[in-house]
Design a protein around this motif. Structure first.
Motif, PDB file in Angstrom:
ATOM      1  N   VAL A  23      -3.154   1.702   2.847  1.00  0.00           N
ATOM      2  CA  VAL A  23      -2.959   1.204   4.213  1.00  0.00           C
ATOM      3  C   VAL A  23      -3.991   0.123   4.523  1.00  0.00           C
ATOM      4  CG1 VAL A  23      -2.998   1.814   6.671  1.00  0.00           C
ATOM      5  CG2 VAL A  23      -1.903   3.342   5.036  1.00  0.00           C
ATOM      6  N   SER A  24      -5.226   0.333   4.088  1.00  0.00           N
ATOM      7  CA  SER A  24      -6.290  -0.649   4.306  1.00  0.00           C
ATOM      8  C   SER A  24      -5.965  -1.970   3.619  1.00  0.00           C
ATOM      9  CB  SER A  24      -7.618  -0.090   3.796  1.00  0.00           C
ATOM     10  OG  SER A  24      -8.644  -1.047   3.907  1.00  0.00           O
ATOM     11  N   GLN A  25      -5.487  -1.897   2.385  1.00  0.00           N
ATOM     12  CA  GLN A  25      -5.142  -3.116   1.646  1.00  0.00           C
ATOM     13  C   GLN A  25      -3.994  -3.848   2.330  1.00  0.00           C
ATOM     14  OE1 GLN A  25      -2.130  -3.500  -0.600  1.00  0.00           O
ATOM     15  NE2 GLN A  25      -2.764  -5.644  -0.649  1.00  0.00           N
ATOM     16  N   ILE A  26      -2.980  -3.103   2.765  1.00  0.00           N
ATOM     17  CA  ILE A  26      -1.843  -3.733   3.450  1.00  0.00           C
ATOM     18  C   ILE A  26      -2.284  -4.299   4.801  1.00  0.00           C
ATOM     19  CG2 ILE A  26       0.414  -3.297   4.514  1.00  0.00           C
ATOM     20  CD1 ILE A  26       0.866  -1.183   2.302  1.00  0.00           C
ATOM     21  N   GLY A  27      -3.143  -3.568   5.516  1.00  0.00           N
ATOM     22  CA  GLY A  27      -3.618  -4.033   6.820  1.00  0.00           C
ATOM     23  C   GLY A  27      -4.355  -5.350   6.736  1.00  0.00           C
ATOM     24  N   THR A  28      -5.232  -5.491   5.747  1.00  0.00           N
ATOM     25  CA  THR A  28      -5.952  -6.762   5.597  1.00  0.00           C
ATOM     26  C   THR A  28      -5.009  -7.861   5.134  1.00  0.00           C
ATOM     27  OG1 THR A  28      -6.648  -6.094   3.359  1.00  0.00           O
ATOM     28  CG2 THR A  28      -8.192  -5.693   5.163  1.00  0.00           C
ATOM     29  N   GLY A  29      -3.963  -7.487   4.374  1.00  0.00           N
ATOM     30  CA  GLY A  29      -2.957  -8.477   3.998  1.00  0.00           C
ATOM     31  C   GLY A  29      -2.199  -8.997   5.209  1.00  0.00           C
ATOM     32  N   ILE A  30      -1.872  -8.092   6.128  1.00  0.00           N
ATOM     33  CA  ILE A  30      -1.207  -8.504   7.370  1.00  0.00           C
ATOM     34  C   ILE A  30      -2.108  -9.450   8.165  1.00  0.00           C
ATOM     35  CG2 ILE A  30      -0.385  -7.697   9.623  1.00  0.00           C
ATOM     36  CD1 ILE A  30       0.490  -5.087   8.185  1.00  0.00           C
ATOM     37  N   LEU A  45     -13.012  -4.748  10.560  1.00  0.00           N
ATOM     38  CA  LEU A  45     -12.446  -3.954  11.649  1.00  0.00           C
ATOM     39  C   LEU A  45     -11.099  -3.363  11.232  1.00  0.00           C
ATOM     40  CD1 LEU A  45     -12.127  -2.956  14.592  1.00  0.00           C
ATOM     41  CD2 LEU A  45     -11.161  -5.211  15.121  1.00  0.00           C
ATOM     42  N   ILE A  46     -10.221  -4.204  10.670  1.00  0.00           N
ATOM     43  CA  ILE A  46      -8.905  -3.719  10.240  1.00  0.00           C
ATOM     44  C   ILE A  46      -9.067  -2.661   9.156  1.00  0.00           C
ATOM     45  CG2 ILE A  46      -6.684  -4.376   9.265  1.00  0.00           C
ATOM     46  CD1 ILE A  46      -7.237  -5.419  12.124  1.00  0.00           C
ATOM     47  N   GLU A  47      -9.965  -2.899   8.209  1.00  0.00           N
ATOM     48  CA  GLU A  47     -10.228  -1.905   7.168  1.00  0.00           C
ATOM     49  C   GLU A  47     -10.695  -0.593   7.782  1.00  0.00           C
ATOM     50  OE1 GLU A  47     -11.976  -3.129   3.178  1.00  0.00           O
ATOM     51  OE2 GLU A  47     -12.681  -4.716   4.500  1.00  0.00           O
ATOM     52  N   ALA A  48     -11.601  -0.669   8.748  1.00  0.00           N
ATOM     53  CA  ALA A  48     -12.138   0.541   9.376  1.00  0.00           C
ATOM     54  C   ALA A  48     -11.024   1.357  10.023  1.00  0.00           C
ATOM     55  CB  ALA A  48     -13.207   0.170  10.414  1.00  0.00           C
ATOM     56  N   LEU A  49     -10.147   0.685  10.758  1.00  0.00           N
ATOM     57  CA  LEU A  49      -9.051   1.386  11.423  1.00  0.00           C
ATOM     58  C   LEU A  49      -8.117   2.042  10.407  1.00  0.00           C
ATOM     59  CD1 LEU A  49      -8.063  -1.214  14.187  1.00  0.00           C
ATOM     60  CD2 LEU A  49      -9.606   0.739  14.389  1.00  0.00           C
ATOM     61  N   CYS A  50      -7.780   1.306   9.360  1.00  0.00           N
ATOM     62  CA  CYS A  50      -6.840   1.827   8.361  1.00  0.00           C
ATOM     63  C   CYS A  50      -7.445   2.979   7.567  1.00  0.00           C
ATOM     64  CB  CYS A  50      -6.404   0.704   7.424  1.00  0.00           C
ATOM     65  SG  CYS A  50      -5.398  -0.578   8.241  1.00  0.00           S
ATOM     66  N   LEU A  51      -8.720   2.887   7.250  1.00  0.00           N
ATOM     67  CA  LEU A  51      -9.376   3.970   6.522  1.00  0.00           C
ATOM     68  C   LEU A  51      -9.491   5.221   7.381  1.00  0.00           C
ATOM     69  CD1 LEU A  51     -12.238   1.979   4.732  1.00  0.00           C
ATOM     70  CD2 LEU A  51     -10.137   2.871   3.681  1.00  0.00           C
ATOM     71  N   MET A  66      -2.658  -1.877  12.327  1.00  0.00           N
ATOM     72  CA  MET A  66      -2.896  -0.635  11.569  1.00  0.00           C
ATOM     73  C   MET A  66      -1.622   0.183  11.444  1.00  0.00           C
ATOM     74  SD  MET A  66      -3.393   2.861  12.520  1.00  0.00           S
ATOM     75  CE  MET A  66      -4.447   3.020  13.963  1.00  0.00           C
ATOM     76  N   GLU A  67      -0.850   0.300  12.534  1.00  0.00           N
ATOM     77  CA  GLU A  67       0.346   1.134  12.480  1.00  0.00           C
ATOM     78  C   GLU A  67       1.417   0.515  11.591  1.00  0.00           C
ATOM     79  OE1 GLU A  67       2.642   4.029  15.389  1.00  0.00           O
ATOM     80  OE2 GLU A  67       2.661   1.963  16.103  1.00  0.00           O
ATOM     81  N   LEU A  68       1.564  -0.804  11.614  1.00  0.00           N
ATOM     82  CA  LEU A  68       2.520  -1.447  10.713  1.00  0.00           C
ATOM     83  C   LEU A  68       2.124  -1.225   9.260  1.00  0.00           C
ATOM     84  CD1 LEU A  68       3.224  -4.805  12.593  1.00  0.00           C
ATOM     85  CD2 LEU A  68       4.920  -3.064  12.004  1.00  0.00           C
ATOM     86  N   ALA A  69       0.834  -1.332   8.960  1.00  0.00           N
ATOM     87  CA  ALA A  69       0.365  -1.090   7.596  1.00  0.00           C
ATOM     88  C   ALA A  69       0.647   0.345   7.174  1.00  0.00           C
ATOM     89  CB  ALA A  69      -1.129  -1.395   7.504  1.00  0.00           C
ATOM     90  N   ASP A  70       0.449   1.286   8.077  1.00  0.00           N
ATOM     91  CA  ASP A  70       0.712   2.699   7.797  1.00  0.00           C
ATOM     92  C   ASP A  70       2.200   2.922   7.534  1.00  0.00           C
ATOM     93  OD1 ASP A  70       0.351   5.457   7.574  1.00  0.00           O
ATOM     94  OD2 ASP A  70       0.382   5.787   9.734  1.00  0.00           O
ATOM     95  N   ASP A  71       3.057   2.335   8.360  1.00  0.00           N
ATOM     96  CA  ASP A  71       4.499   2.506   8.198  1.00  0.00           C
ATOM     97  C   ASP A  71       4.984   1.915   6.875  1.00  0.00           C
ATOM     98  OD1 ASP A  71       4.748   3.834  10.577  1.00  0.00           O
ATOM     99  OD2 ASP A  71       5.606   2.152  11.694  1.00  0.00           O
ATOM    100  N   ILE A  72       4.454   0.755   6.512  1.00  0.00           N
ATOM    101  CA  ILE A  72       4.857   0.118   5.248  1.00  0.00           C
ATOM    102  C   ILE A  72       4.425   0.964   4.062  1.00  0.00           C
ATOM    103  CG2 ILE A  72       4.489  -1.897   3.760  1.00  0.00           C
ATOM    104  CD1 ILE A  72       4.283  -3.574   6.381  1.00  0.00           C
TER     105      ILE A  72
END
Length: 443
Positions: free
Chosen positions: A66-73, A93-99, A241-247
């Motif tokens: 999720v963290s990798q996808i979040g930073t990609g977004i 920040l995005i990494e922190a939220l996803c982790l 973060m939520e889009l990364a989680d869903d993907i």
């Protein structure tokens, strides 16, 4: 940004670190990554049971993806929407939220969540996202009273459901449960919200908002399928973060199911392919029309290529939209999937839900975990000063003495367990096999 209220912490940071040039969000990410709660994710179920095979994803590997996808977004949005650079200034920040997004999930996934929600039904309920907020702000002992003591913006971003539970809870008659074995998750849905026990820190996070923005942000509506009310909005960071989680859920958990043989090519052709072919997008028709050949190939590199194609299609279809209800930029901007890629993601999520999550073999594992968690809760609540660890006993006594929610302390303790820890403790308490003191010392 240095004077922004969104960078404030509840407790002023007193630690003096030599030559520490990290940003506030880099420090937040480090606190999350080095926490015990994050490490425990390696032994918590994602979809398939922990220990079934070393290949399959746990909550930890899911969070890393999720963290990798979040930073990609975020990287994509920076290129497509340069005017957003002010609000996409920190990958940390995005990494922190996803982790952090899953650290509140209890053992045995949704089976454990259902169990704790039922056991806490008269004491504020239980829900994984609310527990995540609680761990970050109170339970993880980075500070004495404020948990990890993260910045306000990080805490705003991790709140997927920004309202207090009692404001969303629907009071309706629920069937009596005469025996734990009969408990049905569909009849005891959790309230997706922040626990009322954590109202003080919830109010602190929202303090910089205007009265109008706050009122809109915590607004809710009745869920279309009945049950409790649901919040309507999220912060900009939270939408990423939520889009990364869903993907990650829709694509990477699908990969596990394919490799394990839980889903077949025939099921894909029956359920997914015709629905994708109905989407009015030339790229989807061209690229995904025959993707099943690669997805279900015995050659790993072909499957990986197909998985990468799906992730890339979704990540590159995300854009930024404005919601003019809000004046605060962190609420006004929203990351959203463009149509018809939002429909594509929903098709993949439904496929995983129907053919993986709801598969009887998977539900049996959830059901077993549900029973274990309820029996643990009942035992620990029957005599906390006898059965809880000493440090948890102290928290329980403090709650008792100050009129707090002492059962929340027991829920905190169980929610923090890994699947294996919960199973071993259950065996120690209920198995007729004699356990040695040495064995018990490891619990």
């Amino acid at each position: 940004m240095e004077t922004s209220p969104w960078l404030e912490r509840r407790e002023r940071d007193q630690s003096q670190r030599r030559n520490d040039y990290r940003s506030p969000f880099q420090r937040d990410r480090a606190r999350i990554m080095h926490s015990a709660a994050f490490r425990r994710l390696q032994a918590k179920t994602q979809v398939l049971g922990v220990g079934m095979n070393d290949f399959y994803r746990t909550r930890l590997t899911h969070s890393l993806e999720v963290s990798q996808i979040g930073t990609g977004i975020a990287a994509q949005l920076k290129q497509r929407f340069p005017e957003m650079l002010t609000w996409l200034d920190s990958m940390s920040l995005i990494e922190a939220l996803c982790l952090a997004h899953d650290i509140g999930h209890p053992p045995y996934g949704h089976g454990g969540e259902t169990a704790l929600n039922y056991m806490m039904r008269d004491h504020g309920g239980f829900e994984g996202n609310g527990q995540t907020f609680r761990i970050l702000t109170k339970l993880e002992p980075y500070t004495e009273h404020y948990g990890m003591n993260l910045t306000r913006r990080t805490l705003l971003g991790v709140m997927k459901y920004p309202a207090l539970a009692e404001s969303l809870r629907q009071k309706y008659a629920q069937p009596a449960v005469s025996n734990y074995r009969q408990l049905k998750p569909s009849q005891w849905p959790p309230v997706k919200a922040i626990f009322n026990d954590d109202a003080a820190v919830f109010n602190w996070v929202l303090a910089p908002l205007t009265a109008h923005d706050r009122a809109e942000f915590i607004r809710s509506s009745q869920a279309s399928t009945g049950g409790h009310q649901r919040t309507l909005y999220k912060s900009f960071d939270s939408t990423i973060m939520e889009l990364a989680d869903d993907i990650a859920y829709a694509v990477h958990d699908l990969e596990d199911a394919i490799v394990m043989g839980i889903v077949s090519r025939e099921q894909w052709l029956e359920f997914v392919a015709p629905r994708l072919s109905c989407l009015q997008d030339p790229w989807i028709k061209e690229q995904l029309d025959n993707i099943d050949g690669r997805l279900f190939s015995s050659k790993h590199y072909r499957r990986k290529d197909a998985i990468g194609t799906l992730v890339n299609a979704l990540v590159t279809a995300i854009c930024v939209r404005e919601n003019n209800l809000f004046t605060e930029p962190l609420l006004r901007y929203q990351a959203v999937l463009e149509a018809p890629y939002d429909e594509m993601l929903e098709i993949l999520k439904q496929f995983v839900l129907m053919f993986v999550v709801r598969k009887p073999e998977i539900q049996m594992l959830e059901y077993k975990g549900q029973q274990i968690v309820m029996e643990l809760f009942e035992a620990l609540a029957s005599d906390p000063l006898r059965l809880l660890p000493f440090n948890t006993q102290e928290r329980w006594q403090t709650a008792q003495q100050h009129g707090g929610n002492s059962l929340r302390v027991i829920a905190d303790y169980i929610a923090g367990m890994t699947d294996e820890f919960a199973a071993r403790l259950h065996q120690q308490l209920f198995s007729p096999r004699a356990a040695s003191l040495m064995e018990f010392s490891h619990i």
